[in-house]
Design an enzyme around this catalytic site. Sequence first.
Site, PDB file in Angstrom:
ATOM      1  N   PRO A   2       0.515  -3.621   3.541  1.00 45.56           N
ATOM      2  CA  PRO A   2       0.374  -5.064   3.299  1.00 45.56           C
ATOM      3  C   PRO A   2      -0.994  -5.393   2.714  1.00 45.56           C
ATOM      4  O   PRO A   2      -2.008  -4.867   3.158  1.00 45.56           O
ATOM      5  CB  PRO A   2       0.546  -5.668   4.697  1.00 45.56           C
ATOM      6  N   GLU A   3      -0.992  -6.261   1.718  1.00 45.25           N
ATOM      7  CA  GLU A   3      -2.227  -6.680   1.071  1.00 45.25           C
ATOM      8  C   GLU A   3      -2.438  -8.167   1.328  1.00 45.25           C
ATOM      9  O   GLU A   3      -1.749  -8.771   2.161  1.00 45.25           O
ATOM     10  CB  GLU A   3      -2.166  -6.351  -0.420  1.00 45.25           C
ATOM     11  N   LYS A  58      -7.244  -8.005   4.404  1.00 48.47           N
ATOM     12  CA  LYS A  58      -5.941  -7.535   4.874  1.00 48.47           C
ATOM     13  C   LYS A  58      -5.792  -7.670   6.388  1.00 48.47           C
ATOM     14  O   LYS A  58      -4.796  -7.218   6.956  1.00 48.47           O
ATOM     15  CB  LYS A  58      -5.739  -6.072   4.489  1.00 48.47           C
ATOM     16  N   ARG A 259      -4.779   7.919  -6.721  1.00 54.30           N
ATOM     17  CA  ARG A 259      -3.873   6.804  -6.466  1.00 54.30           C
ATOM     18  C   ARG A 259      -2.916   6.671  -7.652  1.00 54.30           C
ATOM     19  O   ARG A 259      -3.335   6.793  -8.796  1.00 54.30           O
ATOM     20  CB  ARG A 259      -4.628   5.480  -6.309  1.00 54.30           C
TER      21      ARG A 259
END
Length: 271
Positions: A2-3, A58, A259
Site C-alpha cells: 500500500p502506498e 505510508k 525494482r
Amino acid sequence: MPELPEMENYRLRLSELIIGSPILGTEVTRDKSINVSADLFETELVGRTIWFVERRGKHLLFHLDNGKRLVLHLMLGGTIFYGTDEERPDRTVQVTIRFAAGNLYFIGLRLGYLHLMSVKEADAKLSELGPDPFDKRLTLDRFKARFDKKRGAIKTALVDQHVLSGIGNCYADEIAFSAKIRPDAKIPSLTSDTWERLYESMHSVLKEAISKGGYMEQPLTTDDTLTGGFNDHCQVYDRGGEPCFVCGMPIEQIEISSRKAFVCGTCQKEQ
C-alpha cells in the site's frame, strides 16, 4: 505494498467507521506484530476511543483519547478489514480491535506492524520521513531541492521515503508516465520543464488515485465498491506487453536498482 493513495483511502473510510467508538477488546495472534505484550496492549486499549486517524506517508496513526498513538505500517502483504468475523477475508489475522458495530482486522502483518506509542516515540520513529507530497510547504523549488544530491534514476529517488514520503513502485511509474519522462532518466539530466511536469503530475496522479480508492483491490468492508478502483486506470504499472493507451505501442517492463518498472518507450523521454 500500500502506498499513499491506499493509506489515504483507508484513513478517510476509517474516519467514518471508528471515530469515537469505544474499544471493547483486542486479540493478538502474532506477538511480533505489536511492540508490547498482548496483555498490556489490551489493557491500554480497552475503554479507549480513537479521536482521529492521521496519515504520514505510508503510515496511519490512530490517535487515542489518552494521548497515545497506534502506528500502523502495512508493508508488503498487509491489509485491513472492518466488519464481523463472518465477513472478514479468509486470511490470517495478526491483530483484531473490537468495537460495538464491527471489528478492525489487521491482516498479513508478517513484515508490517501495529505499535502502541507515546507522541514522542511516534514522532521519533517517523522523524526521518521526507515531506508529504501534499505538504503545502513543498513548493516546486523545495520539491526540486529534495533531489539535489541524487544522481541516479528519478524512480529510485521518488520511492526513497527520505526524499518524499508515500510514493512507491506503482505511483512512481504512473507519475513518470504522466510527466512524459522515463522512470530510469538520470536526475542531473532533467530540465526545468521536466521538473515542473513531475511536480504537477505527482499531485494530479495521487489525487486521482485517492479519489478512485487506490490500485490495491482489497475492500475495507463488504459493501466497499471504491477501494482498488484506480487499478483499472493505471497507464503503465503492471501492464508489461500491453498497448499504451496513448500511442498503442507495447508497454515495456524494465529493471531499475533491482525494482521492476513500466515505461512506454514512445511517450516517455530521457529528459
